[in-house]
Design a protein around this motif. Structure first.
Motif, PDB file in Angstrom:
ATOM      1  N   LEU A  73      55.899  68.518  30.292  1.00 57.03           N
ATOM      2  CA  LEU A  73      56.613  67.252  30.465  1.00 57.03           C
ATOM      3  C   LEU A  73      56.966  66.665  29.109  1.00 57.03           C
ATOM      4  O   LEU A  73      56.324  66.954  28.097  1.00 57.03           O
ATOM      5  N   SER A  74      57.955  65.814  29.102  1.00 56.33           N
ATOM      6  CA  SER A  74      58.331  65.092  27.886  1.00 56.33           C
ATOM      7  C   SER A  74      58.524  63.618  28.229  1.00 56.33           C
ATOM      8  O   SER A  74      58.746  63.262  29.389  1.00 56.33           O
ATOM      9  N   GLU A 260      64.047  71.175  27.633  1.00 62.61           N
ATOM     10  CA  GLU A 260      64.352  71.754  26.331  1.00 62.61           C
ATOM     11  C   GLU A 260      63.267  72.731  25.868  1.00 62.61           C
ATOM     12  O   GLU A 260      63.547  73.647  25.109  1.00 62.61           O
ATOM     13  N   ALA A 261      62.026  72.510  26.311  1.00 58.38           N
ATOM     14  CA  ALA A 261      60.942  73.393  25.878  1.00 58.38           C
ATOM     15  C   ALA A 261      61.180  74.818  26.356  1.00 58.38           C
ATOM     16  O   ALA A 261      61.021  75.786  25.599  1.00 58.38           O
ATOM     17  N   LYS A 268      64.285  81.265  21.060  1.00 59.17           N
ATOM     18  CA  LYS A 268      63.474  81.904  20.017  1.00 59.17           C
ATOM     19  C   LYS A 268      63.252  83.382  20.333  1.00 59.17           C
ATOM     20  O   LYS A 268      63.269  84.228  19.437  1.00 59.17           O
ATOM     21  N   TRP A 269      63.046  83.678  21.604  1.00 62.51           N
ATOM     22  CA  TRP A 269      62.841  85.070  22.010  1.00 62.51           C
ATOM     23  C   TRP A 269      64.107  85.893  21.778  1.00 62.51           C
ATOM     24  O   TRP A 269      64.051  86.993  21.228  1.00 62.51           O
ATOM     25  N   VAL A 270      65.246  85.346  22.167  1.00 59.20           N
ATOM     26  CA  VAL A 270      66.528  86.037  21.955  1.00 59.20           C
ATOM     27  C   VAL A 270      66.773  86.240  20.461  1.00 59.20           C
ATOM     28  O   VAL A 270      67.193  87.319  20.020  1.00 59.20           O
ATOM     29  N   LEU A 345      72.367  79.080  31.568  1.00 61.70           N
ATOM     30  CA  LEU A 345      70.930  78.911  31.358  1.00 61.70           C
ATOM     31  C   LEU A 345      70.501  77.475  31.625  1.00 61.70           C
ATOM     32  O   LEU A 345      69.480  77.232  32.292  1.00 61.70           O
ATOM     33  N   ASP A 346      71.276  76.506  31.130  1.00 61.95           N
ATOM     34  CA  ASP A 346      70.943  75.089  31.357  1.00 61.95           C
ATOM     35  C   ASP A 346      70.920  74.764  32.844  1.00 61.95           C
ATOM     36  O   ASP A 346      70.034  74.045  33.331  1.00 61.95           O
TER      37      ASP A 346
END
Length: 455
Positions: A73-74, A260-261, A268-270, A345-346
């Motif tokens: 959560l944010s 966003e997390a 980062k993985w890509v 993706l979003d």
């Protein structure tokens, strides 16, 4: 003839130069071994860079394989003077927060002292402090302390609960005590000097008192007080931090899924995958007239690793809203790099966060795509995995080549030593022959001279 200490002295021949040429010719046999050692060491270095890239990618894949990532959560705040952070125990929700006051520290000043040079205390003097929670504290003062000395004694006392400073108000010098902590209980409320020198008048100036104050805020109609401006667990799992701008304002706080997390972890993985592919590309590039070939061109370890990664990237993951990586907007391009369609993706993260979690993390460690991919990389990174075995094999070949080099070098030196002995014998023999020639020449010259006189 006695032994010759330096080749060529007896014969006049450049036998040392000839020996050096023979040594150079013999040592050319070592050049292929030297090149092979350099090639294997370059491979070992390349395997090290490959392992580093795979390790970085594995860490990124492990982050995607954590189901907690998709439940993160944010906190979002509208308004000035309030910030918020959330922990795993927080729950989604919306809150109206009206801040009546922020927490402040108490302060209190003394009456004036004319000179900073004046001694103010006798032996055994103390300063007794009173605090908002009813507690007291006594600071022992040295004899003949000036106002600056009292200040320094207070500041050196870790348990005093106040910090001391001196202010000149234009008419004299005042000692000002400020509570080290905010809140009503920690605020200083009074001070009393005992054991002052004769004729010294020094006490608190009640008019300067600023009592410590608790923060007061209303959260969805519930009044909350806090001794500090860091308000923890008033909302479960949420920490609120107040600043002066918040006082008197009503602000909005929303705790929601941190979309966003998940996207950041995917990105980062890509990125790590594409960086690894760039590293591999440099290692397997063919040589040209201007550049040398990559260290691992044609290497089976690299081909196997790439094949397994592509297999994992293109395999179907059953049982969820998404079964293929491409359905999330992530695909392999013609260069073998991953590309992200941000819009797709979003939308997937926003519309089906659990589906994204099921695809990447699954319901067990190796059920999702990231888990399978992570397991493949862990196997490659294992000490007995493909990269470890490749490094071990290259190191073994280097050791073997170096042993052959040493043996061949020893053999060459023995050959050169044999040449040296043969040259020394030749040098001695030619020297003897030259000596005999010179002797016979002298004898013939003498005989010729005697015959000439008889005539």
């Amino acid at each position: 003839m006695a032994g010759i200490s330096s080749l060529g002295i007896g014969s006049g021949l450049d036998l040392n130069g000839l020996l050096d040429q023979l040594r150079s010719a013999e040592r050319k046999q070592l050049e292929p071994l030297t090149r092979q050692v350099a090639q294997q060491e370059a491979k070992i270095s390349a395997y090290g860079r490959l392992k580093s890239g795979v390790d970085k990618l594995q860490n990124a894949a492990a982050a995607l394989n954590d189901s907690a990532l998709y439940q993160k959560l944010s906190a979002s705040v509208q308004g000035d003077g309030l910030s918020a952070s959330v922990s795993e125990s927080a729950s989604p929700g919306s809150y109206d927060i009206a801040v009546t006051s922020i927490a402040t520290a108490g302060s209190l000043a003394t009456t004036r002292v004319d000179s900073l040079e004046d001694s103010l205390t006798d032996a055994g003097a103390t300063l007794d402090l009173d605090f908002g929670d009813g507690s007291t504290y006594s600071v022992s003062l040295e004899a003949d302390s000036t106002l600056e000395g009292i200040r320094d004694t207070i500041n050196a006392d870790a348990d005093a609960g106040v910090d001391a400073s001196i202010i000149n108000d234009g008419s004299g010098h005042r000692l000002v005590l400020s509570s080290r902590d905010t809140g009503a209980d920690a605020g200083i409320t009074g001070m009393t000097f005992n054991g002052l020198s004769a004729g010294v008048t020094l006490g608190e100036d009640a008019a300067t008192a600023r009592l410590g104050k608790d923060a007061e805020l209303d959260i969805n109609g519930i009044t909350i007080t806090s001794a500090t401006n860091t308000v923890e667990e008033a909302i479960q799992g949420v920490t609120l931090t107040l600043s002066p701008e918040a006082e008197g304002n009503t602000l909005s706080l929303t705790v929601s899924q941190d979309k966003e997390a998940a996207k950041e972890a995917v990105t980062k993985w890509v990125s790590a995958y594409n960086q690894l592919q760039s590293t591999i590309g440099r290692m397997i590039k063919p040589g040209t007239d201007d550049t040398s070939a990559g260290e691992l061109i044609g290497d089976s370890t690299v081909r196997t690793l790439e094949s397994r990664m592509v297999r994992d990237l293109t395999s179907s993951v059953p049982g969820g809203d998404f079964s293929l990586l491409s359905e999330l907007g992530i695909s392999l391009n013609e260069k073998g790099r991953l590309e992200i369609d941000d819009e797709t993706l979003d939308a997937a993260i926003a519309d089906s966060p659990q589906g994204v979690a099921d695809f990447f993390a699954g319901d067990s460690e190796e059920a999702g795509m990231a888990g399978v991919f992570n397991a493949t990389l862990e196997q490659a990174l294992d000490d007995k995995g493909m990269i470890g075995n490749a490094i071990e094999g290259a190191e073994s070949r280097v050791d073997s080549l170096k042993e052959r080099f040493t043996r061949m070098e020893t053999s060459i030196e023995r050959t050169i030593e044999r040449y040296r002995k043969q040259f020394a014998a030749l040098d001695g023999m030619i020297a003897q022959m030259n000596q005999t020639t010179n002797y016979l020449t002298q004898q013939f010259d003498a005989l010729s001279a005697q015959l000439g006189r008889k005539k």
